[in-house]
Design an enzyme around this catalytic site. Structure first.
Site, PDB file in Angstrom:
ATOM      1  N   ARG A 120     -10.133   7.867   6.671  1.00 57.14           N
ATOM      2  CA  ARG A 120      -9.595   6.535   6.421  1.00 57.14           C
ATOM      3  C   ARG A 120      -8.560   6.131   7.459  1.00 57.14           C
ATOM      4  O   ARG A 120      -8.381   4.945   7.749  1.00 57.14           O
ATOM      5  CB  ARG A 120      -9.022   6.437   5.003  1.00 57.14           C
ATOM      6  CG  ARG A 120      -7.919   7.443   4.652  1.00 57.14           C
ATOM      7  CD  ARG A 120      -7.684   7.448   3.147  1.00 57.14           C
ATOM      8  NE  ARG A 120      -6.604   8.309   2.697  1.00 57.14           N
ATOM      9  CZ  ARG A 120      -6.736   9.590   2.389  1.00 57.14           C
ATOM     10  NH1 ARG A 120      -7.915  10.193   2.520  1.00 57.14           N
ATOM     11  NH2 ARG A 120      -5.692  10.287   1.936  1.00 57.14           N
ATOM     12  N   HIS A 133      -2.747   3.147   6.994  1.00 62.11           N
ATOM     13  CA  HIS A 133      -4.139   2.701   6.949  1.00 62.11           C
ATOM     14  C   HIS A 133      -4.372   1.665   5.846  1.00 62.11           C
ATOM     15  O   HIS A 133      -3.557   1.498   4.930  1.00 62.11           O
ATOM     16  CB  HIS A 133      -5.080   3.890   6.746  1.00 62.11           C
ATOM     17  CG  HIS A 133      -4.915   4.581   5.419  1.00 62.11           C
ATOM     18  ND1 HIS A 133      -5.345   4.046   4.230  1.00 62.11           N
ATOM     19  CD2 HIS A 133      -4.349   5.778   5.100  1.00 62.11           C
ATOM     20  CE1 HIS A 133      -5.075   4.862   3.234  1.00 62.11           C
ATOM     21  NE2 HIS A 133      -4.453   5.923   3.729  1.00 62.11           N
ATOM     22  N   GLU A 147      -2.351  12.946   5.012  1.00 62.41           N
ATOM     23  CA  GLU A 147      -1.540  12.554   3.860  1.00 62.41           C
ATOM     24  C   GLU A 147      -0.992  13.800   3.162  1.00 62.41           C
ATOM     25  O   GLU A 147      -1.510  14.911   3.322  1.00 62.41           O
ATOM     26  CB  GLU A 147      -2.405  11.733   2.888  1.00 62.41           C
ATOM     27  CG  GLU A 147      -1.738  11.314   1.584  1.00 62.41           C
ATOM     28  CD  GLU A 147      -0.474  10.483   1.772  1.00 62.41           C
ATOM     29  OE1 GLU A 147       0.490  10.995   2.359  1.00 62.41           O
ATOM     30  OE2 GLU A 147      -0.453   9.328   1.298  1.00 62.41           O
ATOM     31  N   HIS A 172      -0.723   7.676   6.870  1.00 59.89           N
ATOM     32  CA  HIS A 172      -0.849   7.517   5.425  1.00 59.89           C
ATOM     33  C   HIS A 172       0.509   7.196   4.816  1.00 59.89           C
ATOM     34  O   HIS A 172       1.538   7.287   5.491  1.00 59.89           O
ATOM     35  CB  HIS A 172      -1.422   8.797   4.812  1.00 59.89           C
ATOM     36  CG  HIS A 172      -2.690   9.235   5.446  1.00 59.89           C
ATOM     37  ND1 HIS A 172      -3.933   8.963   4.920  1.00 59.89           N
ATOM     38  CD2 HIS A 172      -2.930   9.931   6.601  1.00 59.89           C
ATOM     39  CE1 HIS A 172      -4.881   9.461   5.697  1.00 59.89           C
ATOM     40  NE2 HIS A 172      -4.292  10.049   6.723  1.00 59.89           N
TER      41      HIS A 172
END
Length: 265
Positions: A76, A24, A103, A199
């Site tokens: 995100r 991202h 993540e 991530h």
């Protein structure tokens, strides 16, 4: 005669399919050089711009299309995917949100400035927490400002009992990602064109599985924000064809990898 020729010609062509992996865009915590992990921080303005002008632009330039998108349960990841798909005029595509692509959980380091932590514990210890394969940061505690926001995040409500981490090593993240990767690979080998927007550490975990890298080699890998990584698979054997391809300027990519590896200010 035609059937014979068609059969002979098919031997000269390998039916393949591509998979694209994207980390991202820059988040607000990336911008401030904070450990983020499972805190649900949004993209920064720079991260939104990266999603448009790097990820989407390079995918359009390469004429790569998709049938399905996978993201984590963190905003995100979905935010970057939404921008990429909008730029590619593909917002209609199905998007799967899966917590196993979250993540890595940085435990009680969450919300701390990386440089300040390095000043307190030493750069060697911080890099061990960041880049070591089996090093586990201290588990997050109720005194951490983000503890309750993480535990009460409704996006995590489907995590099975006993699987909600309070901190993770790289190794634990690699193990968590393996089952979802096997599900995605099965779809890729069935011909589905998949985009994964994940991530930093999860991208590295996926790279380890995809490229069959050793534990020693994967700790040296750094994935820059929003640079698409393209893989091609042989649909007959399931094997990876050649090496990964990073879409973008080579010097920019190397500079961004160095930035990711550094502790920062």
């Amino acid at each position: 005669m035609f059937k014979f020729l068609r059969g002979k010609l098919s031997n000269f062509f390998v039916k393949s399919n591509r998979l694209v992996l994207v980390r991202h865009g820059e988040s607000e915590f990336n911008l401030k050089n904070l450990f983020c992990g499972w805190h649900d921080t949004p993209l920064s303005e720079g991260g939104l711009q990266q999603s448009r002008t790097i990820a989407a632009a390079k995918l359009l330039e390469a004429k790569i299309g998709f049938d399905k998108v996978y993201c984590s349960a963190l905003g995100r990841s979905r935010q970057s995917a939404d921008v990429i798909l909008a730029e590619m005029k593909s917002s209609y595509l199905p998007v799967v949100l899966d917590w196993r692509l979250n993540e890595r959980h940085y435990g009680n380091l969450t919300g701390s400035n990386k440089r300040q932590v390095a000043d307190a514990y030493g750069e060697q210890q911080v890099q061990a927490w960041r880049r070591g394969y089996d090093e586990i940061p201290p588990p997050i505690e109720p005194s951490n400002s983000y503890y309750y926001a993480i535990l009460n995040n409704l996006a995590f409500r489907n995590i099975p009992v006993g699987q909600f981490p309070l901190s993770e090593s790289m190794h634990m993240c690699v193990d968590r990602v393996k089952p979802i990767w096997e599900e995605i690979k099965k779809e890729v080998l069935q011909g589905k064109r998949v985009l994964i927007v994940a991530h930093g550490t999860v991208a590295r975990a996926l790279v380890q599985h995809i490229e069959d890298l050793s534990n020693e080699d994967i700790v040296k890998v750094n994935v820059p924000n929003c640079v698409p990584i393209v893989y091609e698979f042989d649909l007959r054997t399931g094997d990876l064809i050649g090496n990964s391809t990073y879409l973008g300027d080579a010097q920019y990519i190397e500079n961004m990898k160095d930035k990711v590896a550094a502790i920062g200010d």
